[in-house]
Scaffold this motif. Structure first.
Motif, PDB file in Angstrom:
ATOM      1  N   VAL A   1      32.939 -22.008  13.031  1.00 50.19           N
ATOM      2  CA  VAL A   1      33.495 -21.890  11.687  1.00 50.19           C
ATOM      3  C   VAL A   1      32.418 -21.347  10.758  1.00 50.19           C
ATOM      4  CG1 VAL A   1      35.109 -23.812  12.030  1.00 50.19           C
ATOM      5  CG2 VAL A   1      32.873 -24.258  11.001  1.00 50.19           C
ATOM      6  N   SER A   2      32.873 -20.806   9.665  1.00 53.43           N
ATOM      7  CA  SER A   2      31.961 -20.354   8.615  1.00 53.43           C
ATOM      8  C   SER A   2      32.506 -20.851   7.289  1.00 53.43           C
ATOM      9  CB  SER A   2      31.843 -18.816   8.619  1.00 53.43           C
ATOM     10  OG  SER A   2      33.124 -18.214   8.456  1.00 53.43           O
ATOM     11  N   ARG A   3      31.656 -20.887   6.296  1.00 60.80           N
ATOM     12  CA  ARG A   3      32.071 -21.402   4.996  1.00 60.80           C
ATOM     13  C   ARG A   3      32.069 -20.277   3.982  1.00 60.80           C
ATOM     14  NH1 ARG A   3      33.172 -25.719   2.595  1.00 60.80           N
ATOM     15  NH2 ARG A   3      32.747 -26.984   4.424  1.00 60.80           N
TER      16      ARG A   3
ATOM     17  N   ALA B   1      35.674 -18.103  17.096  1.00 62.67           N
ATOM     18  CA  ALA B   1      36.792 -19.034  17.235  1.00 62.67           C
ATOM     19  C   ALA B   1      38.123 -18.296  17.280  1.00 62.67           C
ATOM     20  CB  ALA B   1      36.782 -20.030  16.077  1.00 62.67           C
ATOM     21  N   LEU B   2      38.226 -17.210  16.526  1.00 59.66           N
ATOM     22  CA  LEU B   2      39.471 -16.436  16.539  1.00 59.66           C
ATOM     23  C   LEU B   2      39.701 -15.805  17.912  1.00 59.66           C
ATOM     24  CD1 LEU B   2      39.249 -14.793  13.014  1.00 59.66           C
ATOM     25  CD2 LEU B   2      40.919 -16.497  13.763  1.00 59.66           C
ATOM     26  N   ARG B   3      38.616 -15.394  18.568  1.00 61.49           N
ATOM     27  CA  ARG B   3      38.774 -14.861  19.931  1.00 61.49           C
ATOM     28  C   ARG B   3      39.301 -15.944  20.864  1.00 61.49           C
ATOM     29  NH1 ARG B   3      33.926 -12.222  18.528  1.00 61.49           N
ATOM     30  NH2 ARG B   3      32.651 -13.800  19.568  1.00 61.49           N
ATOM     31  N   ARG B   4      38.779 -17.156  20.698  1.00 59.20           N
ATOM     32  CA  ARG B   4      39.274 -18.255  21.537  1.00 59.20           C
ATOM     33  C   ARG B   4      40.738 -18.560  21.211  1.00 59.20           C
ATOM     34  NH1 ARG B   4      36.810 -22.196  24.619  1.00 59.20           N
ATOM     35  NH2 ARG B   4      37.935 -24.173  24.839  1.00 59.20           N
ATOM     36  N   LEU B   5      41.063 -18.517  19.926  1.00 62.76           N
ATOM     37  CA  LEU B   5      42.438 -18.770  19.508  1.00 62.76           C
ATOM     38  C   LEU B   5      43.379 -17.696  20.045  1.00 62.76           C
ATOM     39  CD1 LEU B   5      44.477 -20.326  17.800  1.00 62.76           C
ATOM     40  CD2 LEU B   5      43.715 -19.043  15.801  1.00 62.76           C
TER      41      LEU B   5
ATOM     42  N   GLY C   1      55.312 -20.014  13.295  1.00 65.47           N
ATOM     43  CA  GLY C   1      54.400 -20.251  14.414  1.00 65.47           C
ATOM     44  C   GLY C   1      54.518 -19.219  15.513  1.00 65.47           C
ATOM     45  N   PRO C   2      55.740 -18.962  16.053  1.00 65.80           N
ATOM     46  CA  PRO C   2      55.873 -17.923  17.081  1.00 65.80           C
ATOM     47  C   PRO C   2      55.405 -16.552  16.608  1.00 65.80           C
ATOM     48  CG  PRO C   2      57.804 -19.325  17.062  1.00 65.80           C
ATOM     49  CD  PRO C   2      56.973 -19.736  15.878  1.00 65.80           C
ATOM     50  N   MET C   3      55.661 -16.229  15.335  1.00 66.59           N
ATOM     51  CA  MET C   3      55.200 -14.935  14.814  1.00 66.59           C
ATOM     52  C   MET C   3      53.679 -14.863  14.833  1.00 66.59           C
ATOM     53  SD  MET C   3      53.563 -13.637  11.933  1.00 66.59           S
ATOM     54  CE  MET C   3      53.907 -14.802  10.626  1.00 66.59           C
ATOM     55  N   LYS C   4      53.026 -15.913  14.351  1.00 70.06           N
ATOM     56  CA  LYS C   4      51.565 -15.894  14.282  1.00 70.06           C
ATOM     57  C   LYS C   4      50.961 -15.881  15.683  1.00 70.06           C
ATOM     58  CE  LYS C   4      49.621 -18.013  10.855  1.00 70.06           C
ATOM     59  NZ  LYS C   4      49.001 -19.020   9.949  1.00 70.06           N
ATOM     60  N   GLN C   5      51.528 -16.674  16.586  1.00 72.12           N
ATOM     61  CA  GLN C   5      51.029 -16.692  17.957  1.00 72.12           C
ATOM     62  C   GLN C   5      51.165 -15.320  18.598  1.00 72.12           C
ATOM     63  OE1 GLN C   5      51.934 -19.993  20.759  1.00 72.12           O
ATOM     64  NE2 GLN C   5      52.963 -18.445  21.992  1.00 72.12           N
ATOM     65  N   THR C   6      52.291 -14.658  18.361  1.00 66.72           N
ATOM     66  CA  THR C   6      52.525 -13.334  18.935  1.00 66.72           C
ATOM     67  C   THR C   6      51.493 -12.328  18.427  1.00 66.72           C
ATOM     68  OG1 THR C   6      54.889 -13.747  19.172  1.00 66.72           O
ATOM     69  CG2 THR C   6      54.190 -11.442  19.063  1.00 66.72           C
ATOM     70  N   ALA C   7      51.276 -12.320  17.126  1.00 68.02           N
ATOM     71  CA  ALA C   7      50.345 -11.354  16.544  1.00 68.02           C
ATOM     72  C   ALA C   7      48.911 -11.609  17.014  1.00 68.02           C
ATOM     73  CB  ALA C   7      50.427 -11.405  15.019  1.00 68.02           C
ATOM     74  N   LEU C   8      48.504 -12.881  17.068  1.00 69.60           N
ATOM     75  CA  LEU C   8      47.152 -13.193  17.526  1.00 69.60           C
ATOM     76  C   LEU C   8      46.977 -12.845  18.996  1.00 69.60           C
ATOM     77  CD1 LEU C   8      46.600 -16.613  15.724  1.00 69.60           C
ATOM     78  CD2 LEU C   8      45.305 -14.524  15.318  1.00 69.60           C
TER      79      LEU C   8
ATOM     80  N   GLY D   1      55.992  -8.930   2.686  1.00 69.92           N
ATOM     81  CA  GLY D   1      56.912  -9.776   1.942  1.00 69.92           C
ATOM     82  C   GLY D   1      57.519  -8.874   0.891  1.00 69.92           C
ATOM     83  N   ARG D   2      57.283  -9.190  -0.397  1.00 71.31           N
ATOM     84  CA  ARG D   2      57.739  -8.252  -1.443  1.00 71.31           C
ATOM     85  C   ARG D   2      56.909  -6.978  -1.399  1.00 71.31           C
ATOM     86  NH1 ARG D   2      59.529  -9.954  -7.472  1.00 71.31           N
ATOM     87  NH2 ARG D   2      61.110 -10.936  -6.144  1.00 71.31           N
ATOM     88  N   GLU D   3      55.663  -7.088  -0.968  1.00 71.70           N
ATOM     89  CA  GLU D   3      54.812  -5.938  -0.716  1.00 71.70           C
ATOM     90  C   GLU D   3      54.191  -6.103   0.665  1.00 71.70           C
ATOM     91  OE1 GLU D   3      52.041  -5.889  -3.939  1.00 71.70           O
ATOM     92  OE2 GLU D   3      53.426  -4.854  -5.292  1.00 71.70           O
ATOM     93  N   ALA D   4      53.591  -5.045   1.174  1.00 70.42           N
ATOM     94  CA  ALA D   4      52.970  -5.094   2.498  1.00 70.42           C
ATOM     95  C   ALA D   4      51.456  -4.985   2.358  1.00 70.42           C
ATOM     96  CB  ALA D   4      53.503  -3.977   3.381  1.00 70.42           C
ATOM     97  N   MET D   5      50.756  -5.482   3.374  1.00 65.90           N
ATOM     98  CA  MET D   5      49.295  -5.398   3.343  1.00 65.90           C
ATOM     99  C   MET D   5      48.761  -5.460   4.767  1.00 65.90           C
ATOM    100  SD  MET D   5      48.503  -9.263   2.000  1.00 65.90           S
ATOM    101  CE  MET D   5      49.360 -10.679   2.735  1.00 65.90           C
ATOM    102  N   PRO D   6      47.700  -4.684   5.040  1.00 69.42           N
ATOM    103  CA  PRO D   6      47.039  -4.793   6.355  1.00 69.42           C
ATOM    104  C   PRO D   6      46.344  -6.145   6.463  1.00 69.42           C
ATOM    105  CG  PRO D   6      46.422  -2.774   5.191  1.00 69.42           C
ATOM    106  CD  PRO D   6      47.090  -3.646   4.201  1.00 69.42           C
ATOM    107  N   LEU D   7      46.319  -6.711   7.666  1.00 67.91           N
ATOM    108  CA  LEU D   7      45.698  -8.017   7.889  1.00 67.91           C
ATOM    109  C   LEU D   7      44.686  -7.924   9.021  1.00 67.91           C
ATOM    110  CD1 LEU D   7      48.882 -10.293   7.840  1.00 67.91           C
ATOM    111  CD2 LEU D   7      47.207 -10.062   6.010  1.00 67.91           C
ATOM    112  N   THR D   8      43.490  -8.465   8.778  1.00 66.96           N
ATOM    113  CA  THR D   8      42.547  -8.643   9.878  1.00 66.96           C
ATOM    114  C   THR D   8      42.987  -9.857  10.697  1.00 66.96           C
ATOM    115  OG1 THR D   8      41.115 -10.114   8.622  1.00 66.96           O
ATOM    116  CG2 THR D   8      40.700  -7.740   8.425  1.00 66.96           C
ATOM    117  N   GLN D   9      42.344 -10.037  11.837  1.00 70.12           N
ATOM    118  CA  GLN D   9      42.679 -11.195  12.658  1.00 70.12           C
ATOM    119  C   GLN D   9      42.397 -12.486  11.900  1.00 70.12           C
ATOM    120  OE1 GLN D   9      40.277 -11.952  16.185  1.00 70.12           O
ATOM    121  NE2 GLN D   9      42.112 -12.292  17.406  1.00 70.12           N
ATOM    122  N   GLN D  10      41.300 -12.518  11.161  1.00 72.93           N
ATOM    123  CA  GLN D  10      40.959 -13.712  10.394  1.00 72.93           C
ATOM    124  C   GLN D  10      41.976 -13.946   9.285  1.00 72.93           C
ATOM    125  OE1 GLN D  10      37.175 -13.683   8.193  1.00 72.93           O
ATOM    126  NE2 GLN D  10      36.764 -15.695   9.052  1.00 72.93           N
ATOM    127  N   GLU D  11      42.383 -12.874   8.594  1.00 71.39           N
ATOM    128  CA  GLU D  11      43.384 -13.015   7.544  1.00 71.39           C
ATOM    129  C   GLU D  11      44.721 -13.444   8.123  1.00 71.39           C
ATOM    130  OE1 GLU D  11      41.662  -9.625   4.448  1.00 71.39           O
ATOM    131  OE2 GLU D  11      43.052  -9.070   6.039  1.00 71.39           O
TER     132      GLU D  11
END
Length: 652
Positions: A363-365, A376-380, A482-489, A510-520
């Motif tokens: 983790v990081s702060r 951790a995201l790679r493990r996830l 949950g299934p959506m997030k699991q699928t994308a990760l 949603g009302r607008e779109a945005m690119p997401l990193t794995q962390q986001e």
């Protein structure tokens, strides 16, 4: 055998292994990951890890529950007006004893004294003040009256200078001790005033402790340590006064002035002012509604309020609600002092877990608190992908691993044996030739499964993939988050580890779109604003594909609602309407056509049975030549991953 003694060695059986590490850090990360993959918020998952604890050990919730219980008990400790009540009782005893003594005397002085007593004010404090010069006839009455003054003086001084009880008791009766106390208070106020002005008080503090160190057996090492201790006690005394009614406050103030005398009262007032200036953050003016039948003396009442203030501070520290909160903010010694050793040990272990998670890079702060690191995201992502591959290995859709030949581009002239799941065109000539070679010439030709061959085409070396995921509120309200997030990760991890030549862009809309990193993506939370802006998402997808012009273009859309928002062509602001506007549908179709002309594979994964969405996705599929899938939530991951593997080979 050693020295006649026999030693036996075996596994530890006396409870938890004393040499075991406090926590399994990887198990902690997996616990957070499981909550995120089940649709939980990343921020809440990290907080819940610390709140619940791990492996059956106490978490912050257990410590918080104990702190709240102790606070409730302190709030029912007793009557804060006990100092005045006790003074009134002692005054009544003194007056009764004095009247008994006076009734036995037959002289004018006795009658005059009775008249004085009969005309005393009803206020306890004013009566005590008027009796300060009274010549008592009864020794018992004089002793009761003196106990009012000595007791309250002792209570006030012991409360302000906790831990100095013996010295203060001497000061209550011995004039020399009182002068020494007054001198100490004068020197203390001078020291604090200099410290407040920002002067260097190192030498002055050393001299103060040399002269008056006997008043401070805890031996503070700096002025700040001294101020911290004194300010908290002074603030508790001030809160006591604020928590009384105006009449009670007036009575107690007057009694304290009578008990302390003008010089000592003035020094304490100056000390309070200095401490308030140095520690303005303490709750000096807060009122508390402490109730109970037991009258509390001044020291007991102020102690109860000080305990409540300490518990409030701990509740704030343990709550971890403010931005950037960390368990390093928790005063473990205050936890031990207030809640006990077991609670302090729990907090210490949780603090070690948090530090170990940071030390090992899990983790990081940031400004918003703890977040998962790339490690951790790679493990996830690996966990998510393993879940999906486990489904694939037992699913109904056949094998989906990548084969060396794809189907995009020009035909190479070569062929290969057909395998289950292939969608490439059959190579009829080679298929028949294999059957003839196997069974001999003659008609009819009997075909067997092993005879079939499919045409090989040029395979593009890489793919550009845009995964567009719906982040609207309906996704979480219907249990699809949950299934959506699991699928994308999982897809993100698959691309990063097995197909690093591919370029994946996850786009949330949603009302607008945005690119997401794995962390986001791991930390993204539902958008409570209405709107499903697929048009904006597809526009961002097109930009991503064009940045990788030589790659196989693939667009995958996961949504549970028809488009209800689009970007205004004039100002670029999102326009929302329900039911969908014609302009919204047309703007979305324009982006579909742009992607189709570019040659992108575009497949849609429809969640739910919304009739409007069904009509829209069917129309888009016909228009783009793509396909529509309606998976069960549990199968979403395997559908998307399988389709990615198929699409990157050029299958349509």
């Amino acid at each position: 055998m050693a020295g006649g003694n026999r030693f036996r060695y075996g596994s530890w059986r006396g409870g938890p292994d004393p040499l075991a590490p406090p926590y399994d850090v990887r198990a902690a990360v997996d616990s957070v990951g499981a909550e995120v993959l089940d649709g939980g918020s990343l921020r809440d998952a990290l907080r819940n890890l610390l709140r619940r604890g791990l492996q059956g050990r106490g978490g912050l919730d257990d410590v918080l529950a104990r702190a709240r219980r102790l606070r409730r008990e302190a709030m029912r400790r007793g009557d804060l007006d006990g100092a005045v009540t006790r003074s009134q009782a002692l005054l009544d005893q003194a007056l009764a004893a004095e009247r008994d003594e006076l009734r036995g005397r037959d002289d004018d002085a006795a009658r005059f004294a009775e008249a004085v007593l009969d005309n005393l004010p009803s206020s306890t404090a004013r009566a005590v003040e008027e009796l300060s010069g009274y010549e008592w006839a009864s020794d018992e009455a004089r002793a009761s009256y003196q106990r009012i003054l000595d007791g309250l003086r002792r209570d006030v001084l012991e409360q302000r200078f906790s831990g100095l009880r013996d010295a203060m008791r001497g000061a209550a009766a011995d004039p020399a001790a009182q002068r020494q106390l007054a001198q100490m208070l004068g020197d203390l106020n001078d020291l604090l005033a200099r410290h407040d002005r920002g002067e260097d008080t190192t030498d002055a503090f050393a001299e103060f402790m040399r002269r008056h160190g006997g008043f401070f057996p805890e031996r503070p090492e700096t002025v700040d340590e001294l101020v911290d201790a004194l300010a908290r006690r002074a603030a508790a005394g001030e809160r006591l006064m604020r928590s009384l009614s105006p009449s009670q406050r007036e009575e107690l103030s007057a009694l304290m002035e009578s008990a302390l005398g003008p010089e000592l009262a003035g020094q304490l007032s100056a000390l309070d002012a200095n401490l308030r200036a140095l520690r303005p953050d303490l709750a000096w003016d807060r009122r508390e509604r402490v109730r109970g039948d037991q009258p509390l003396g001044y020291g007991e009442a102020a102690g109860a309020l000080g305990e409540i203030a300490d518990l409030d501070d701990l509740l704030d520290q343990l709550g971890q609600e403010h931005p950037g909160a960390t368990l390093d903010d928790v005063d473990v010694e205050a936890v031990r002092r207030t809640l006990g050793r077991d609670a302090a040990d729990d907090v210490r272990r949780l603090r070690e877990l948090e530090r170990e998670l940071r030390r090992q890079g899990w983790v990081s702060r940031g400004a918003d608190g703890l977040t998962l690191s790339p490690k951790a995201l790679r493990r996830l992502g690996g966990t998510a992908l393993r879940r999906i591959f486990a489904d694939l290995s037992t699913g109904r859709r056949g094998q989906h691993e990548l084969r060396s030949a794809g189907a995009a581009g020009e035909v190479t002239g070569a062929s290969r044996p057909w395998e289950y799941g292939d969608e490439q065109p059959l190579d009829v000539v080679r298929t028949v030739a294999r059957a003839v070679a196997r069974s001999g010439a003659g008609v009819p030709v009997t075909l067997a499964v092993e005879d079939f061959e499919v045409v090989e085409t040029e395979r593009r070396a890489s793919a550009a993939v845009a995964l567009c995921v719906d982040l609207s509120f309906s996704m979480i309200s219907e249990g699809r988050w949950g299934p959506m997030k699991q699928t994308a990760l999982a897809l993100s991890h698959l691309v990063a580890t097995r197909f690093p030549q591919d370029s994946l862009q996850i786009i949330g809309f949603g009302r607008e779109a945005m690119p997401l990193t794995q962390q986001e993506l791991a930390g993204v939370e539902p958008d409570m604003v209405q709107g499903t802006n697929l048009q904006h998402a597809l526009r961002l997808a097109g930009r991503h594909l064009r940045r990788h012009a030589g790659a196989e273009p693939v667009v995958l859309v996961v949504t549970d609602g028809e488009p209800t928002a689009h970007l205004d062509p004039d100002d670029g602001e999102a326009v929302f309407n329900w039911p969908p506007l014609r302009e919204t549908i047309e703007a979305t179709v324009v982006e579909v056509d742009n992607l189709t002309r570019y040659g992108a594979t575009m497949n849609l994964f429809m969640l739910g049975e919304d009739p409007g969405l069904r009509r829209f996705v069917d129309a888009v599929a016909r228009r783009s030549g793509g396909r529509v899938f309606t998976p069960e939530l549990a199968d979403l991951g395997q559908y998307v991953v399988s389709d990615y593997l198929r699409a990157r080979r050029g299958r349509r």
